[in-house]
Design an enzyme around this catalytic site. Structure first.
Site, mmCIF file in Angstrom:
data_model
loop_
_atom_site.group_PDB
_atom_site.id
_atom_site.type_symbol
_atom_site.label_atom_id
_atom_site.label_comp_id
_atom_site.label_asym_id
_atom_site.label_seq_id
_atom_site.Cartn_x
_atom_site.Cartn_y
_atom_site.Cartn_z
ATOM 1 N N ARG A 67 -14.321 49.094 -2.003
ATOM 2 C CA ARG A 67 -12.995 48.165 -1.997
ATOM 3 C C ARG A 67 -13.542 46.870 -2.105
ATOM 4 O O ARG A 67 -14.934 46.332 -0.871
ATOM 5 C CB ARG A 67 -11.622 48.123 -1.134
ATOM 6 C CG ARG A 67 -11.055 47.238 -0.232
ATOM 7 C CD ARG A 67 -10.013 47.094 0.294
ATOM 8 N NE ARG A 67 -10.328 47.638 1.621
ATOM 9 C CZ ARG A 67 -9.589 48.652 2.763
ATOM 10 N NH1 ARG A 67 -8.277 48.831 1.950
ATOM 11 N NH2 ARG A 67 -9.416 48.906 3.950
ATOM 12 N N ARG A 89 -12.790 54.772 12.004
ATOM 13 C CA ARG A 89 -11.635 54.480 11.640
ATOM 14 C C ARG A 89 -10.631 55.907 11.031
ATOM 15 O O ARG A 89 -9.670 55.894 11.290
ATOM 16 C CB ARG A 89 -11.295 53.490 9.887
ATOM 17 C CG ARG A 89 -11.703 51.785 10.732
ATOM 18 C CD ARG A 89 -12.486 50.921 9.611
ATOM 19 N NE ARG A 89 -10.810 50.335 8.555
ATOM 20 C CZ ARG A 89 -10.755 50.910 7.833
ATOM 21 N NH1 ARG A 89 -12.618 50.588 7.015
ATOM 22 N NH2 ARG A 89 -10.025 50.138 7.211
ATOM 23 N N LYS A 99 -2.231 50.717 1.927
ATOM 24 C CA LYS A 99 -0.646 50.034 2.108
ATOM 25 C C LYS A 99 -1.048 48.397 1.885
ATOM 26 O O LYS A 99 -0.168 47.846 1.713
ATOM 27 C CB LYS A 99 -0.900 50.624 3.992
ATOM 28 C CG LYS A 99 -1.284 51.506 3.611
ATOM 29 C CD LYS A 99 -1.016 51.813 5.106
ATOM 30 C CE LYS A 99 -2.280 51.247 5.775
ATOM 31 N NZ LYS A 99 -3.665 51.516 5.585
ATOM 32 N N ARG A 113 -15.463 43.781 2.919
ATOM 33 C CA ARG A 113 -14.741 44.029 4.797
ATOM 34 C C ARG A 113 -16.143 44.889 5.601
ATOM 35 O O ARG A 113 -16.478 45.394 4.688
ATOM 36 C CB ARG A 113 -13.702 44.051 5.395
ATOM 37 C CG ARG A 113 -12.363 43.762 4.744
ATOM 38 C CD ARG A 113 -11.271 44.045 4.821
ATOM 39 N NE ARG A 113 -11.154 45.670 6.195
ATOM 40 C CZ ARG A 113 -10.115 46.470 6.426
ATOM 41 N NH1 ARG A 113 -9.018 46.360 5.458
ATOM 42 N NH2 ARG A 113 -10.399 47.513 7.014
ATOM 43 N N ARG A 161 0.316 51.830 14.726
ATOM 44 C CA ARG A 161 -1.456 52.033 14.596
ATOM 45 C C ARG A 161 -1.163 53.678 16.071
ATOM 46 O O ARG A 161 -2.184 54.378 16.211
ATOM 47 C CB ARG A 161 -2.561 51.752 14.971
ATOM 48 C CG ARG A 161 -2.739 52.231 13.461
ATOM 49 C CD ARG A 161 -3.907 50.808 13.415
ATOM 50 N NE ARG A 161 -5.471 50.868 12.082
ATOM 51 C CZ ARG A 161 -5.259 50.274 11.331
ATOM 52 N NH1 ARG A 161 -3.961 49.299 11.589
ATOM 53 N NH2 ARG A 161 -5.387 50.335 10.487
HETATM 54 P P1 AMP Z 1 -6.823 47.261 8.576
HETATM 55 O O1 AMP Z 1 -6.798 46.528 8.005
HETATM 56 O O2 AMP Z 1 -5.248 47.422 8.784
HETATM 57 O O3 AMP Z 1 -7.437 48.101 8.321
HETATM 58 O O4 AMP Z 1 -6.890 47.029 9.732
HETATM 59 C C1 AMP Z 1 -9.001 46.576 10.104
HETATM 60 C C2 AMP Z 1 -8.640 46.656 11.602
HETATM 61 O O5 AMP Z 1 -8.358 45.706 12.370
HETATM 62 C C3 AMP Z 1 -8.999 48.227 12.544
HETATM 63 O O6 AMP Z 1 -10.121 49.219 11.808
HETATM 64 C C4 AMP Z 1 -8.756 47.643 13.707
HETATM 65 O O7 AMP Z 1 -9.948 47.629 14.635
HETATM 66 C C5 AMP Z 1 -7.637 46.528 14.322
HETATM 67 N N1 AMP Z 1 -6.029 46.944 13.922
HETATM 68 C C6 AMP Z 1 -5.803 46.794 12.790
HETATM 69 N N2 AMP Z 1 -4.145 46.904 13.025
HETATM 70 C C7 AMP Z 1 -4.317 47.268 14.170
HETATM 71 C C8 AMP Z 1 -2.914 48.395 15.106
HETATM 72 N N3 AMP Z 1 -2.141 47.879 15.004
HETATM 73 N N4 AMP Z 1 -3.800 48.374 16.497
HETATM 74 C C9 AMP Z 1 -4.876 48.139 16.372
HETATM 75 N N5 AMP Z 1 -5.744 48.111 15.956
HETATM 76 C C10 AMP Z 1 -5.163 47.446 14.898
#
Ligand code: AMP
Length: 218
Positions: free
Chosen positions: A123, A167, A14, A156, A89
């Site tokens: 990644r 996740r 994404k 990360r 989410r």
């Molecule tokens: P991402 O970079 O989208 O994989 O997000 C990394 C982490 O940020 C996720 O595993 C969550 O802990 C937090 N996170 C990101 N977006 C959301 C969201 N919309 N709701 C809740 N937690 C989020």
């Protein structure tokens, strides 16, 4: 001008696709993960609260995420359109979003589970410019260094195997029900997220109605 949501499991691509489409169209790339990581780095109260959830791979509470997203959605940069990457989410977030803005498409990144582990654990990203690499499919020219600015690439903390498992399960339990929600709303467009980033970009472009080039730059 388009309002897009990019929906799919961690590692589906994404962020990579949102960055590419944003570059071409001028639509704002709004990644809640990036916004939260920036808050963690800056040590804001919100960042300090979010940090523990993120390290474990759990969702951050809805009101914290909304707090950083809402002002961005309403900012002038998003007036030409936006690509929402990582939000919503869960169903509560989807309903909140529906109260703030309309949507044109929800792009669902469909990808087999076994590819996700490989993509997340390989990644790396550049802390300076944000470019995303994959050690196998999109390696940097010089090992460990960003092609754009030479900064040292990082992993990360939630891309390590234990957090990835959490996740994936949060995605299955809380986010996957959104597929039905958006299908019923007539917004869901399924994108085959396998293959190279350029192949996926070409498919995404065609779904959202952007001109498809005969060949993508490598
Ligand atoms: P991402 O970079 O989208 O994989 O997000 C990394 C982490 O940020 C996720 O595993 C969550 O802990 C937090 N996170 C990101 N977006 C959301 C969201 N919309 N709701 C809740 N937690 C989020």
């Amino acid at each position: 001008m388009a309002h897009l949501v990019l929906l799919g499991p961690p590692g589906a691509g994404k962020g990579t696709q949102a960055a590419e489409l944003a570059k071409e169209t001028g639509w704002a790339h709004l990644s809640t993960g990036d916004l939260l990581r920036a808050a963690v780095r800056a040590g804001t109260p919100l960042g300090r609260e979010a940090d523990g959830y993120m390290r474990m791979g759990l969702l951050v509470p809805d009101e914290l995420v909304l707090g950083i997203l809402e002002e961005r959605l309403r900012a002038p940069e998003a007036s030409k359109g936006f690509l929402l990457d990582g939000y919503p989410r869960n169903l509560a977030q989807a309903e909140t979003l529906a109260g703030i803005t309309s949507l044109d498409h929800v792009l669902y990144f469909e990808i087999p589970n076994e590819l996700l582990i490989e993509r997340t654990t390989n990644r790396r990203h550049c802390p300076r410019c944000g470019r995303i690499y994959n050690l196998i499919t999109r390696p940097p020219r010089q090992p460990g260094r960003c092609d754009v600015d030479g900064a040292e690439l990082l992993q990360r903390s939630d891309d390590r195997a234990e957090a990835v498992a959490t996740r994936l399960s949060a995605y299955g339990q809380q986010t996957a029900p959104l597929l039905d929600y958006y299908r019923r709303a007539g917004l869901l467009r399924t994108l085959d997220a396998t293959g190279t980033p350029a192949e996926v970009t070409r498919r995404a472009r065609s779904i959202v109605g952007l001109p498809v080039r005969a060949r993508e730059p490598l």
